[in-house]
Design a protein around this motif. Structure first.
Motif, PDB file in Angstrom:
ATOM      1  N   LYS A 157       0.833  -1.217   0.000  1.00 38.74           N
ATOM      2  CA  LYS A 157       0.000   0.000   0.000  1.00 38.74           C
ATOM      3  C   LYS A 157       0.861   1.258   0.000  1.00 38.74           C
ATOM      4  CE  LYS A 157      -4.261  -0.394   2.378  1.00 38.74           C
ATOM      5  NZ  LYS A 157      -4.924  -0.585   3.695  1.00 38.74           N
ATOM      6  N   ALA A 158       2.076   1.132   0.544  1.00 43.46           N
ATOM      7  CA  ALA A 158       2.956   2.299   0.653  1.00 43.46           C
ATOM      8  C   ALA A 158       3.761   2.546  -0.619  1.00 43.46           C
ATOM      9  CB  ALA A 158       3.891   2.119   1.841  1.00 43.46           C
ATOM     10  N   GLY A 159       3.625   1.680  -1.610  1.00 40.24           N
ATOM     11  CA  GLY A 159       4.322   1.933  -2.883  1.00 40.24           C
ATOM     12  C   GLY A 159       5.575   1.105  -3.074  1.00 40.24           C
ATOM     13  N   PHE A 160       5.616  -0.084  -2.468  1.00 43.27           N
ATOM     14  CA  PHE A 160       6.735  -1.005  -2.679  1.00 43.27           C
ATOM     15  C   PHE A 160       6.179  -2.322  -3.233  1.00 43.27           C
ATOM     16  CE2 PHE A 160       8.140   1.933   0.581  1.00 43.27           C
ATOM     17  CZ  PHE A 160       9.455   2.212   0.231  1.00 43.27           C
ATOM     18  N   SER A 161       7.014  -3.005  -4.029  1.00 44.96           N
ATOM     19  CA  SER A 161       6.594  -4.290  -4.595  1.00 44.96           C
ATOM     20  C   SER A 161       7.641  -5.338  -4.258  1.00 44.96           C
ATOM     21  CB  SER A 161       6.502  -4.218  -6.119  1.00 44.96           C
ATOM     22  OG  SER A 161       5.793  -3.093  -6.511  1.00 44.96           O
ATOM     23  N   ARG A 162       7.168  -6.496  -3.890  1.00 52.32           N
ATOM     24  CA  ARG A 162       8.122  -7.560  -3.547  1.00 52.32           C
ATOM     25  C   ARG A 162       8.713  -8.150  -4.812  1.00 52.32           C
ATOM     26  NH1 ARG A 162       6.420 -12.556   0.278  1.00 52.32           N
ATOM     27  NH2 ARG A 162       5.436 -13.270  -1.631  1.00 52.32           N
ATOM     28  N   SER A 163      10.058  -8.180  -4.881  1.00 55.20           N
ATOM     29  CA  SER A 163      10.686  -8.701  -6.087  1.00 55.20           C
ATOM     30  C   SER A 163      11.354 -10.055  -5.859  1.00 55.20           C
ATOM     31  CB  SER A 163      11.705  -7.700  -6.644  1.00 55.20           C
ATOM     32  OG  SER A 163      12.517  -7.191  -5.624  1.00 55.20           O
ATOM     33  N   ARG A 164      11.718 -10.362  -4.632  1.00 54.40           N
ATOM     34  CA  ARG A 164      12.342 -11.668  -4.376  1.00 54.40           C
ATOM     35  C   ARG A 164      11.891 -12.172  -3.016  1.00 54.40           C
ATOM     36  NH1 ARG A 164      18.572 -11.914  -5.460  1.00 54.40           N
ATOM     37  NH2 ARG A 164      18.004 -14.088  -5.751  1.00 54.40           N
ATOM     38  N   VAL A 165      11.817 -13.475  -2.906  1.00 56.56           N
ATOM     39  CA  VAL A 165      11.451 -14.065  -1.619  1.00 56.56           C
ATOM     40  C   VAL A 165      12.144 -15.407  -1.445  1.00 56.56           C
ATOM     41  CG1 VAL A 165       9.324 -15.034  -2.593  1.00 56.56           C
ATOM     42  CG2 VAL A 165       9.510 -14.744  -0.142  1.00 56.56           C
ATOM     43  N   ARG A 166      12.579 -15.688  -0.234  1.00 60.14           N
ATOM     44  CA  ARG A 166      13.168 -16.996   0.073  1.00 60.14           C
ATOM     45  C   ARG A 166      12.652 -17.423   1.451  1.00 60.14           C
ATOM     46  NH1 ARG A 166      18.522 -19.831   0.180  1.00 60.14           N
ATOM     47  NH2 ARG A 166      17.824 -21.749   1.189  1.00 60.14           N
ATOM     48  N   ARG A 167      12.063 -18.601   1.477  1.00 61.80           N
ATOM     49  CA  ARG A 167      11.526 -19.107   2.746  1.00 61.80           C
ATOM     50  C   ARG A 167      12.471 -20.118   3.362  1.00 61.80           C
ATOM     51  NH1 ARG A 167       7.321 -18.188  -0.613  1.00 61.80           N
ATOM     52  NH2 ARG A 167       5.797 -16.717   0.195  1.00 61.80           N
ATOM     53  N   ARG A 168      12.532 -20.140   4.679  1.00 59.70           N
ATOM     54  CA  ARG A 168      13.346 -21.130   5.393  1.00 59.70           C
ATOM     55  C   ARG A 168      12.505 -21.732   6.512  1.00 59.70           C
ATOM     56  NH1 ARG A 168      18.921 -20.245   4.104  1.00 59.70           N
ATOM     57  NH2 ARG A 168      19.249 -18.173   3.249  1.00 59.70           N
ATOM     58  N   LEU A 169      13.017 -22.811   7.083  1.00 62.79           N
ATOM     59  CA  LEU A 169      12.332 -23.515   8.178  1.00 62.79           C
ATOM     60  C   LEU A 169      10.858 -23.761   7.826  1.00 62.79           C
ATOM     61  CD1 LEU A 169      13.439 -22.172  11.698  1.00 62.79           C
ATOM     62  CD2 LEU A 169      13.955 -24.364  10.614  1.00 62.79           C
ATOM     63  N   ALA A 170      10.654 -24.375   6.675  1.00 66.27           N
ATOM     64  CA  ALA A 170       9.305 -24.737   6.205  1.00 66.27           C
ATOM     65  C   ALA A 170       8.375 -23.535   6.105  1.00 66.27           C
ATOM     66  CB  ALA A 170       8.700 -25.813   7.107  1.00 66.27           C
ATOM     67  N   GLY A 171       8.954 -22.355   5.898  1.00 68.53           N
ATOM     68  CA  GLY A 171       8.129 -21.161   5.688  1.00 68.53           C
ATOM     69  C   GLY A 171       7.912 -20.330   6.939  1.00 68.53           C
ATOM     70  N   ILE A 172       8.514 -20.728   8.059  1.00 68.89           N
ATOM     71  CA  ILE A 172       8.336 -19.948   9.300  1.00 68.89           C
ATOM     72  C   ILE A 172       9.200 -18.684   9.271  1.00 68.89           C
ATOM     73  CG2 ILE A 172       8.671 -20.030  11.824  1.00 68.89           C
ATOM     74  CD1 ILE A 172       7.809 -22.957  11.719  1.00 68.89           C
ATOM     75  N   LEU A 173      10.270 -18.727   8.478  1.00 67.20           N
ATOM     76  CA  LEU A 173      11.119 -17.540   8.297  1.00 67.20           C
ATOM     77  C   LEU A 173      11.082 -17.143   6.832  1.00 67.20           C
ATOM     78  CD1 LEU A 173      14.233 -18.706  10.361  1.00 67.20           C
ATOM     79  CD2 LEU A 173      12.368 -17.229  11.111  1.00 67.20           C
ATOM     80  N   VAL A 174      11.036 -15.853   6.595  1.00 72.39           N
ATOM     81  CA  VAL A 174      10.998 -15.394   5.211  1.00 72.39           C
ATOM     82  C   VAL A 174      11.951 -14.210   5.027  1.00 72.39           C
ATOM     83  CG1 VAL A 174       8.974 -13.922   5.620  1.00 72.39           C
ATOM     84  CG2 VAL A 174       9.419 -14.726   3.336  1.00 72.39           C
ATOM     85  N   ALA A 175      12.713 -14.271   3.934  1.00 70.34           N
ATOM     86  CA  ALA A 175      13.580 -13.145   3.551  1.00 70.34           C
ATOM     87  C   ALA A 175      13.030 -12.598   2.243  1.00 70.34           C
ATOM     88  CB  ALA A 175      15.014 -13.618   3.363  1.00 70.34           C
TER      89      ALA A 175
END
Ligand SMILES: C[S@@+](CC[C@H](N)C(=O)[O-])C[C@H]1O[C@@H](n2cnc3c(N)ncnc32)[C@H](O)[C@@H]1O
Length: 224
Positions: free
Chosen positions: A191-209
């Protein structure tokens, strides 16, 4: 606005609490997209705690200048200690990030980093913060985020819910943090004008970068 949490008492033990509870996983998550910041020259790092991300960033980017914002004086002291020879490229700002305004400087930030910090805010507070920061970042800026997440389904979801509630309970007792529920930071940044361009999940998705970029075509209003 909720009271500002006080992490001073945890500054000396924070690293050990982290290793004891999550082993190397939080550190690995913070470092996931560090290489994406190789070309960055002016960074805003908010709530970096004892400063291990900032220390690595300074080592990787010998020309970068960092504004480090944290409400905790003890955490900022620790951050400067970890920065070692790079400390002269760091300006610390002891402030509540929810009401802090970046200093007026010529060059906008080309990097924002928040690791396990947005979960200290409510969803509305993240949106307000991101809208403000949007005015202080370059068009090609990136925002690196690490966060906890509740996976959509599976065993990890069953595990994540009580785990995250327990973490909030502990930090509530230890720091006075009043937030009790994981905010949906994705909706706020979007909503603030940013778009997610990359994502990496760890620990079965409990952590996200994640890496977020400025949304193309959305103009920010003037600085305030
Ligand atoms: C959970 S710790 C995360 C530390 C580190 N970034 C990490 O990855 O583990 C949250 C950090 O954000 C700071 N913090 C929390 N709420 C804040 C606020 N409203 N304004 C500024 N700093 C805040 C705390 O003092 C602490 O250093």
């Amino acid at each position: 606005m909720n009271q500002t949490p006080d992490f001073d008492g945890l500054a000396g033990v924070y690293r050990w609490m982290e290793y004891f509870s999550f082993g190397p996983w939080l550190a690995l998550t913070r470092r996931t997209f560090l290489k994406d910041a190789t070309a960055c020259r002016r960074a805003l790092v908010i709530g970096d705690g004892d400063g291990r991300f900032t220390a690595r960033l300074l080592r990787q980017n010998p020309d970068i200048r960092v504004d480090a914002v944290d409400a905790s004086a003890a955490m900022l002291e620790s951050l400067l200690r970890h920065a070692r020879g790079g400390a002269d490229r760091v300006t610390v700002h002891q402030a509540d990030a929810r009401s802090w305004t970046p200093p007026q400087e010529d060059s906008p930030y080309d990097l924002v980093a928040t690791h396990f910090f947005l979960d200290c805010l409510t969803q509305a507070e993240i949106e307000t913060l991101a809208k403000r920061l949007r005015k202080y970042v370059a068009p090609d800026a990136i925002w690196i985020v690490s966060e906890f997440a509740i996976p959509a389904n599976g065993f990890a979801r069953i595990l994540a819910k009580p785990l995250i509630s327990f973490l909030y309970l502990c930090f509530g007792v230890l720091t006075g943090l009043q937030v009790r529920k994981l905010p949906n930071h994705r909706r706020s940044l979007d909503k603030a004008g940013f778009s997610r361009s990359r994502v990496r999940r760890r620990l079965a998705g409990i952590l996200v970068a994640e890496v977020w970029s400025v949304t193309f075509g959305k103009r920010s209003e003037g600085r305030t």
